[in-house]
Design a protein around this motif. Structure first.
Motif, PDB file in Angstrom:
ATOM      1  N   GLY A  37       0.825  -1.212   0.014  1.00  0.00           N
ATOM      2  CA  GLY A  37       0.024  -0.195   0.061  1.00  0.00           C
ATOM      3  C   GLY A  37       0.908   1.296  -0.109  1.00  0.00           C
ATOM      4  N   GLN A  38       2.008   1.113   0.758  1.00  0.00           N
ATOM      5  CA  GLN A  38       2.780   2.330   0.882  1.00  0.00           C
ATOM      6  C   GLN A  38       3.410   2.479  -0.639  1.00  0.00           C
ATOM      7  OE1 GLN A  38       6.908   1.851   2.414  1.00  0.00           O
ATOM      8  NE2 GLN A  38       6.595   3.618   3.747  1.00  0.00           N
ATOM      9  N   LEU A  39       3.924   1.335  -1.289  1.00  0.00           N
ATOM     10  CA  LEU A  39       4.580   1.713  -2.631  1.00  0.00           C
ATOM     11  C   LEU A  39       3.282   2.111  -3.390  1.00  0.00           C
ATOM     12  CD1 LEU A  39       7.134   1.392  -4.232  1.00  0.00           C
ATOM     13  CD2 LEU A  39       6.530  -0.910  -4.646  1.00  0.00           C
ATOM     14  N   ALA A  40       2.063   1.486  -3.399  1.00  0.00           N
ATOM     15  CA  ALA A  40       1.168   2.181  -4.445  1.00  0.00           C
ATOM     16  C   ALA A  40       0.833   3.683  -4.079  1.00  0.00           C
ATOM     17  CB  ALA A  40      -0.207   1.388  -3.908  1.00  0.00           C
ATOM     18  N   ARG A  41       0.687   4.284  -2.851  1.00  0.00           N
ATOM     19  CA  ARG A  41       0.658   5.611  -2.510  1.00  0.00           C
ATOM     20  C   ARG A  41       1.549   6.602  -3.163  1.00  0.00           C
ATOM     21  NH1 ARG A  41       0.445   7.368   3.167  1.00  0.00           N
ATOM     22  NH2 ARG A  41      -0.263   9.256   2.078  1.00  0.00           N
ATOM     23  N   LEU A  42       2.873   6.240  -3.260  1.00  0.00           N
ATOM     24  CA  LEU A  42       3.874   6.591  -3.617  1.00  0.00           C
ATOM     25  C   LEU A  42       3.928   6.622  -5.063  1.00  0.00           C
ATOM     26  CD1 LEU A  42       6.891   5.264  -1.616  1.00  0.00           C
ATOM     27  CD2 LEU A  42       6.056   7.678  -1.179  1.00  0.00           C
ATOM     28  N   CYS A  64      20.006  -2.070   6.813  1.00  0.00           N
ATOM     29  CA  CYS A  64      18.785  -2.918   7.105  1.00  0.00           C
ATOM     30  C   CYS A  64      18.253  -2.858   8.450  1.00  0.00           C
ATOM     31  CB  CYS A  64      19.292  -4.529   6.866  1.00  0.00           C
ATOM     32  SG  CYS A  64      19.803  -4.817   5.297  1.00  0.00           S
ATOM     33  N   GLY A  65      18.853  -2.589   9.598  1.00  0.00           N
ATOM     34  CA  GLY A  65      18.468  -2.069  10.661  1.00  0.00           C
ATOM     35  C   GLY A  65      17.565  -1.114  10.879  1.00  0.00           C
ATOM     36  N   GLN A  66      17.288  -0.120   9.871  1.00  0.00           N
ATOM     37  CA  GLN A  66      16.402   1.147   9.900  1.00  0.00           C
ATOM     38  C   GLN A  66      15.484   0.832   8.783  1.00  0.00           C
ATOM     39  OE1 GLN A  66      20.264   3.058   9.323  1.00  0.00           O
ATOM     40  NE2 GLN A  66      20.370   3.783  11.475  1.00  0.00           N
ATOM     41  N   ALA A  67      15.100  -0.287   8.348  1.00  0.00           N
ATOM     42  CA  ALA A  67      14.160  -0.668   7.295  1.00  0.00           C
ATOM     43  C   ALA A  67      12.720   0.074   7.924  1.00  0.00           C
ATOM     44  CB  ALA A  67      13.901  -1.919   7.074  1.00  0.00           C
ATOM     45  N   ASN A  68      11.918   0.592   6.987  1.00  0.00           N
ATOM     46  CA  ASN A  68      12.176   0.834   5.457  1.00  0.00           C
ATOM     47  C   ASN A  68      12.669   1.876   5.098  1.00  0.00           C
ATOM     48  OD1 ASN A  68      10.394  -1.611   4.810  1.00  0.00           O
ATOM     49  ND2 ASN A  68       8.682  -0.203   4.673  1.00  0.00           N
ATOM     50  N   GLY A  89      15.176   6.693   7.213  1.00  0.00           N
ATOM     51  CA  GLY A  89      14.801   5.289   7.718  1.00  0.00           C
ATOM     52  C   GLY A  89      13.701   5.189   8.534  1.00  0.00           C
ATOM     53  N   TRP A  90      13.043   3.932   8.922  1.00  0.00           N
ATOM     54  CA  TRP A  90      11.997   3.543   9.808  1.00  0.00           C
ATOM     55  C   TRP A  90      10.715   4.319   9.069  1.00  0.00           C
ATOM     56  CZ3 TRP A  90      16.247   6.062  12.267  1.00  0.00           C
ATOM     57  CH2 TRP A  90      17.271   5.296  12.883  1.00  0.00           C
ATOM     58  N   ILE A  91      10.713   4.110   7.692  1.00  0.00           N
ATOM     59  CA  ILE A  91       9.440   4.705   7.078  1.00  0.00           C
ATOM     60  C   ILE A  91       8.339   3.638   7.144  1.00  0.00           C
ATOM     61  CG2 ILE A  91       8.610   5.745   4.799  1.00  0.00           C
ATOM     62  CD1 ILE A  91      10.764   7.501   6.377  1.00  0.00           C
ATOM     63  N   LEU A  92       7.697   3.448   8.165  1.00  0.00           N
ATOM     64  CA  LEU A  92       6.942   2.458   8.270  1.00  0.00           C
ATOM     65  C   LEU A  92       5.305   2.741   8.571  1.00  0.00           C
ATOM     66  CD1 LEU A  92       9.207   0.752  10.977  1.00  0.00           C
ATOM     67  CD2 LEU A  92       8.754   0.003   8.641  1.00  0.00           C
ATOM     68  N   ASP A  99       4.738  12.707   5.234  1.00  0.00           N
ATOM     69  CA  ASP A  99       5.724  13.670   5.176  1.00  0.00           C
ATOM     70  C   ASP A  99       6.596  13.739   4.180  1.00  0.00           C
ATOM     71  OD1 ASP A  99       4.599  14.416   7.719  1.00  0.00           O
ATOM     72  OD2 ASP A  99       6.239  13.597   8.759  1.00  0.00           O
ATOM     73  N   ILE A 100       6.957  12.352   3.590  1.00  0.00           N
ATOM     74  CA  ILE A 100       7.829  12.570   2.308  1.00  0.00           C
ATOM     75  C   ILE A 100       7.211  12.819   1.328  1.00  0.00           C
ATOM     76  CG2 ILE A 100       9.090  10.756   0.786  1.00  0.00           C
ATOM     77  CD1 ILE A 100       9.703   9.058   3.128  1.00  0.00           C
ATOM     78  N   LEU A 101       5.796  12.693   0.973  1.00  0.00           N
ATOM     79  CA  LEU A 101       5.254  13.051   0.065  1.00  0.00           C
ATOM     80  C   LEU A 101       5.038  14.752  -0.115  1.00  0.00           C
ATOM     81  CD1 LEU A 101       2.735  10.468  -0.737  1.00  0.00           C
ATOM     82  CD2 LEU A 101       4.479  10.740  -2.120  1.00  0.00           C
TER      83      LEU A 101
END
Length: 134
Positions: A37-42, A64-68, A89-92, A99-101
């Motif tokens: 869903g996140q990728l679809a929104r982006l 990887c410890g800061q996924a996504n 990092g931590w875009i969960l 905020d990114i958008l």
């Protein structure tokens, strides 16, 4: 194979590079996050941006410890002003995605200030993190 075009590089939009490697996008590592869903929104936001935003996915970006992990790359205009990519990092959750958008819609790095909440999610690129560890 497509040829690189200087004109195309000069009009490059703010680009969101979304990690979907070994840990990012993994429901087992980060349950409760709607990765698809996140990728679809982006992608929907990029499609509606009239070319001001682009979205790419990539294999593992490293921290990887800061996924996504996402990288917000500046537009060509901003890069010409000296702007550099911002690693996050931590875009969960939806708030981080919003905020990114919002930032990307305002122009991204070098054009607009990021929302204050994103400052808490900024991480060093893996090469910088390795240099600091030495």
């Amino acid at each position: 194979m497509p040829k690189f075009s200087i004109a195309a590089a000069g009009s490059r939009p703010c680009t969101l590079v979304v990690c979907r490697g070994c840990c990012c996008g993994d429901a087992a590592k980060n349950p409760g996050t709607d990765h698809a869903g996140q990728l679809a929104r982006l992608r929907a936001a990029a499609a509606a941006s009239d070319g001001r935003i682009a979205v790419r996915t990539t294999d593992c970006l490293g921290p990887c410890g800061q996924a996504n992990v996402m990288v917000v790359q500046p537009s060509a205009k901003a890069r010409g002003r000296g702007a550099r990519a911002t690693w996050l990092g931590w875009i969960l959750d939806d708030d981080a995605t919003d905020d990114i958008l919002t930032w990307a819609e305002q122009g991204g790095p070098g054009i607009a200030e990021p929302p204050a909440t994103l400052a808490l999610q900024m991480i060093p690129p893996p090469s910088e993190a390795r240099k600091r560890a030495r």
